[in-house]
Scaffold this motif. Structure first.
Motif, mmCIF file in Angstrom:
data_model
loop_
_atom_site.group_PDB
_atom_site.id
_atom_site.type_symbol
_atom_site.label_atom_id
_atom_site.label_comp_id
_atom_site.label_asym_id
_atom_site.label_seq_id
_atom_site.Cartn_x
_atom_site.Cartn_y
_atom_site.Cartn_z
ATOM 1 N N GLY A 14 1.059 -1.953 0.213
ATOM 2 C CA GLY A 14 0.488 0.078 0.012
ATOM 3 C C GLY A 14 0.820 1.461 0.362
ATOM 4 O O GLY A 14 2.055 1.081 0.119
ATOM 5 N N GLY A 27 -4.722 6.849 2.130
ATOM 6 C CA GLY A 27 -4.054 5.361 1.876
ATOM 7 C C GLY A 27 -4.654 4.643 0.701
ATOM 8 O O GLY A 27 -5.476 4.470 0.789
ATOM 9 N N GLN A 28 -4.063 3.422 0.083
ATOM 10 C CA GLN A 28 -4.962 3.034 -1.365
ATOM 11 C C GLN A 28 -3.843 1.424 -1.112
ATOM 12 O O GLN A 28 -2.811 1.473 -0.680
ATOM 13 C CB GLN A 28 -4.514 3.618 -2.459
ATOM 14 C CG GLN A 28 -5.485 4.427 -2.740
ATOM 15 C CD GLN A 28 -5.549 4.780 -4.012
ATOM 16 O OE1 GLN A 28 -4.352 4.907 -4.560
ATOM 17 N NE2 GLN A 28 -6.854 5.173 -4.757
ATOM 18 N N ILE A 29 -4.321 -0.060 -1.083
ATOM 19 C CA ILE A 29 -3.952 -0.938 -1.528
ATOM 20 C C ILE A 29 -4.060 -1.343 -2.228
ATOM 21 O O ILE A 29 -5.292 -1.696 -2.866
ATOM 22 C CB ILE A 29 -3.973 -1.331 -0.380
ATOM 23 C CG1 ILE A 29 -3.320 -2.840 -0.005
ATOM 24 C CG2 ILE A 29 -5.494 -1.410 0.420
ATOM 25 C CD1 ILE A 29 -3.435 -3.373 1.609
ATOM 26 N N LYS A 53 -1.692 4.175 8.442
ATOM 27 C CA LYS A 53 -1.032 3.183 7.980
ATOM 28 C C LYS A 53 -2.213 1.581 8.907
ATOM 29 O O LYS A 53 -1.661 0.640 8.185
ATOM 30 C CB LYS A 53 0.610 3.181 8.858
ATOM 31 C CG LYS A 53 0.885 2.470 8.788
ATOM 32 C CD LYS A 53 2.388 2.562 9.581
ATOM 33 C CE LYS A 53 3.767 1.680 9.128
ATOM 34 N NZ LYS A 53 4.610 2.129 10.284
ATOM 35 N N LEU A 56 -4.787 0.286 6.508
ATOM 36 C CA LEU A 56 -3.733 -0.678 5.506
ATOM 37 C C LEU A 56 -3.255 -1.843 6.256
ATOM 38 O O LEU A 56 -3.460 -3.000 5.804
ATOM 39 C CB LEU A 56 -2.381 0.059 5.333
ATOM 40 C CG LEU A 56 -3.309 1.628 4.753
ATOM 41 C CD1 LEU A 56 -2.331 2.423 3.444
ATOM 42 C CD2 LEU A 56 -4.074 0.722 2.901
ATOM 43 N N LYS A 60 -4.023 -5.781 5.149
ATOM 44 C CA LYS A 60 -3.152 -6.965 4.194
ATOM 45 C C LYS A 60 -3.024 -7.571 5.447
ATOM 46 O O LYS A 60 -2.295 -9.625 5.235
ATOM 47 C CB LYS A 60 -0.956 -5.650 4.759
ATOM 48 C CG LYS A 60 -1.206 -4.555 3.770
ATOM 49 C CD LYS A 60 0.667 -4.497 4.196
ATOM 50 C CE LYS A 60 0.743 -3.000 3.514
ATOM 51 N NZ LYS A 60 2.078 -2.913 4.047
#
Length: 350
Positions: A14, A27-29, A53, A56, A60
């Motif tokens: 991300g 945020g992008q993932i 964070k 994300l 994850k």
């Protein structure tokens, strides 16, 4: 602070950046690829980079552990079940309500495994129409739990619109059965059978008809709940039904009035005195058990009640309404009103 350039990401990685236009951290993932091979991204927001964070990292972890569900694949049941789990964890609902709601979700099987984004007005309408042979209360439960789920899906931006908007609750084809009190003659016959014939749960039924206590409350009594010095019964728990139909003690009353004291009157006192005299201490401390030593579910007692009514021809068929275990409570209330007990006093007792 300028917007940071996007960084090419691999699956599960991300990037975090500050958006001037949004005035917040983003945020992008990558969460995978669609059927055409195009990368699918999930965007999260936060007040700080650390907050983003953390979000994300949660995504994850769910990807790596195999628990991540893409928003387009979330099914009706997955969200509805999660909502019930959250309510139970937050103590918003009691355990028996949780299990009852899971039973209701079995009745929505037609859409349970369908992704929320694929469910439309007509699918929901067809499901509800298919349930019109059930009771009106059951239909309301189905309608309510579905509507709550779709509203939550809109709030979470899983779907754009609630497919149940402007949808009416269908009317049941099932004729409602009104539970009534026993007549004086029915009550006399019933008590005579309890006192002279081989019946199960005799003491519990007598306590219920003479005090107005619910059968679940009676079956949850301990020896310490009786106070013969001041002639009252302490009512602060009840028998509830678990996920697999097992009986368990619920000591959380639905309302403040659910915890109360019930007077020991002249009719019920001999019964209680006999119970106390013959009491043999048990491991769990509860007075009443099945023949196998388990707690007595209300449904089991109701089966015996119906057997008694039918076997000994107690019901007067000329009187409208049906007799069930709850009729014992109705009978107590009716006799109290016939004896000119003030309604407010009766309300407190019940």
């Amino acid at each position: 602070m300028g917007r940071k350039p996007k960084v090419q990401m691999d699956y599960g990685d991300g990037t975090i950046f500050y958006s001037n236009s949004q005035k917040k951290w983003m945020g992008q993932i990558n969460v995978g690829r669609d059927e055409n091979g195009k990368i699918k991204r999930k965007t999260v927001y936060g007040k700080t980079a650390e907050e983003v964070k953390e979000k994300l990292n949660q995504i994850k972890y769910s990807i790596y552990s195999g628990t991540f569900i893409d928003i387009s694949h979330i099914t009706f049941y997955q969200l509805a079940k999660q909502m019930q789990d959250d309510k139970l964890a937050m103590n918003e609902i009691q355990e028996q309500t949780y299990y009852r709601n899971l039973e209701t979700l079995k009745l929505t099987a037609a859409i349970n495994n369908v992704p929320l984004q694929q469910i439309n007005f007509f699918m929901v309408k067809e499901l509800l129409i298919s349930k019109i042979d059930l009771s009106q209360s059951t239909i309301r439960k189905i309608y309510g739990i579905m509507n709550q789920c779709f509203r939550e899906a809109v709030k979470r931006k899983i779907i754009l619109e609630n497919p149940m908007t402007d949808m009416r609750i269908p009317k049941s084809k099932k004729k409602p059965l009104k539970v009534r009190a026993m007549t004086v003659e029915e009550q006399k016959k019933f008590i005579d059978v309890l006192m002279t014939k081989p019946t199960r749960y005799t003491d519990q039924m007598l306590i219920s008809i003479f005090t107005g206590m619910r059968m679940g409350e009676v079956n949850a009594l301990t020896i310490d709940d009786f106070n013969l010095n001041f002639n009252f019964i302490n009512v602060d728990k009840t028998i509830a039904k678990g996920r697999y139909g097992e009986a368990f003690i619920n000591d959380n009353a639905k309302t403040e009035a659910g915890t109360r004291t019930v007077p020991i009157n002249a009719l019920v006192k001999p019964i209680i005195e006999r119970i106390i005299k013959n009491y043999q201490p048990t491991k769990d401390g509860y007075l009443f058990h099945t023949s196998t030593g388990t707690l007595i579910a209300t449904s089991v007692a109701n089966t015996e009640f119906k057997r008694i009514i039918n076997t000994y021809d107690i019901k007067d068929e000329s009187v409208k309404g049906t007799l069930s275990l709850h009729s014992l409570r109705h009978t107590y209330a009716t006799r109290c009103l016939e004896g000119h007990m003030p309604a407010k006093v009766l309300q407190k007792l019940l």
